[in-house]
Design a protein around this motif. Structure first.
Motif, PDB file in Angstrom:
ATOM      1  N   UNK A 177      14.602  -1.594  12.824  1.00  0.00           N
ATOM      2  CA  UNK A 177      15.611  -2.337  13.585  1.00  0.00           C
ATOM      3  C   UNK A 177      16.709  -2.778  12.620  1.00  0.00           C
ATOM      4  N   UNK A 178      17.919  -2.871  13.133  1.00  0.00           N
ATOM      5  CA  UNK A 178      19.041  -3.213  12.253  1.00  0.00           C
ATOM      6  C   UNK A 178      20.131  -3.947  13.014  1.00  0.00           C
ATOM      7  N   UNK A 179      20.959  -4.603  12.228  1.00  0.00           N
ATOM      8  CA  UNK A 179      22.151  -5.280  12.711  1.00  0.00           C
ATOM      9  C   UNK A 179      23.223  -5.083  11.652  1.00  0.00           C
ATOM     10  N   UNK A 180      24.435  -4.754  12.087  1.00  0.00           N
ATOM     11  CA  UNK A 180      25.538  -4.598  11.134  1.00  0.00           C
ATOM     12  C   UNK A 180      26.859  -4.705  11.868  1.00  0.00           C
ATOM     13  N   UNK A 181      27.904  -4.898  11.101  1.00  0.00           N
ATOM     14  CA  UNK A 181      29.243  -4.844  11.677  1.00  0.00           C
ATOM     15  C   UNK A 181      29.541  -3.392  12.040  1.00  0.00           C
ATOM     16  N   UNK A 182      30.379  -3.158  13.042  1.00  0.00           N
ATOM     17  CA  UNK A 182      30.742  -1.781  13.380  1.00  0.00           C
ATOM     18  C   UNK A 182      31.294  -1.048  12.155  1.00  0.00           C
TER      19      UNK A 182
END
Length: 174
Positions: free
Chosen positions: A121-126
């Motif tokens: 799973x991940x989260x990042x800015x576009x």
């Protein structure tokens, strides 16, 4: 001067099953933070830059050669949880276009612990010039490649990949 609208972070997850490999056998491979190049498709370099092997704060340098351009990133281990068989890391300096990228990889038992799955799973800015769909496709492809190589190594009852000689984990820089 008008500000550009703030885009929401990209957040997603992917998973890949290792039907013939138990979680307790896959976990040490995932936890070995500086040997991801043994498993990650097209990743040809990974080594420890700073920190202590297996401890939060460990930084690895990873490099992918693609289309005559070298793509690289420094990644920092934020958390390692042997009980839940998960690691969390962030990407720092890089030339991949990743900003504020944080990811967790977890090994989860399935089929009464006769198999397992790896959840990324991940989260990042576009990412400029890319879409979430394109990036998600890359994550899914990469994770499936990781799972396939790990399962092949475990079925072969060895943690070497494609005939490589065993090498020490994150205990020294290259």
């Amino acid at each position: 001067m008008a500000k550009e609208p703030i885009q929401p972070k990209w957040e997603s997850r992917a998973s890949a099953e290792l039907k013939g490999s138990k979680a307790q056998d896959v976990w040490p491979l995932v936890a070995d933070f500086c040997n991801i190049d043994k498993w990650f498709p097209n990743l040809h370099t990974c080594y420890q830059v700073e920190g202590v092997s297996g401890q939060p704060g460990l930084v690895r340098y990873c490099e992918i050669g693609r289309d005559e351009a070298t793509l690289w990133a420094k990644e920092k281990l934020l958390m390692i949880d042997p009980t839940n068989q998960s690691i969390t890391y962030e990407v720092g300096d890089n030339n991949l276009g990743l900003k504020s990228y944080v990811a967790t990889m977890q090994v989860v038992p399935i089929n009464n612990n006769n198999g397992c799955k790896i959840v990324w799973s991940y989260s990042c800015n576009p990412i400029e010039g890319s879409s979430l769909k394109e990036f998600q496709s890359f994550v899914e492809y990469s994770l499936q490649g990781i799972a396939n190589k790990m399962e092949l190594a475990l079925v072969s009852n060895t943690t070497t990949s494609m005939g490589d000689e065993p090498r020490p984990s994150c205990n020294s820089s290259n």
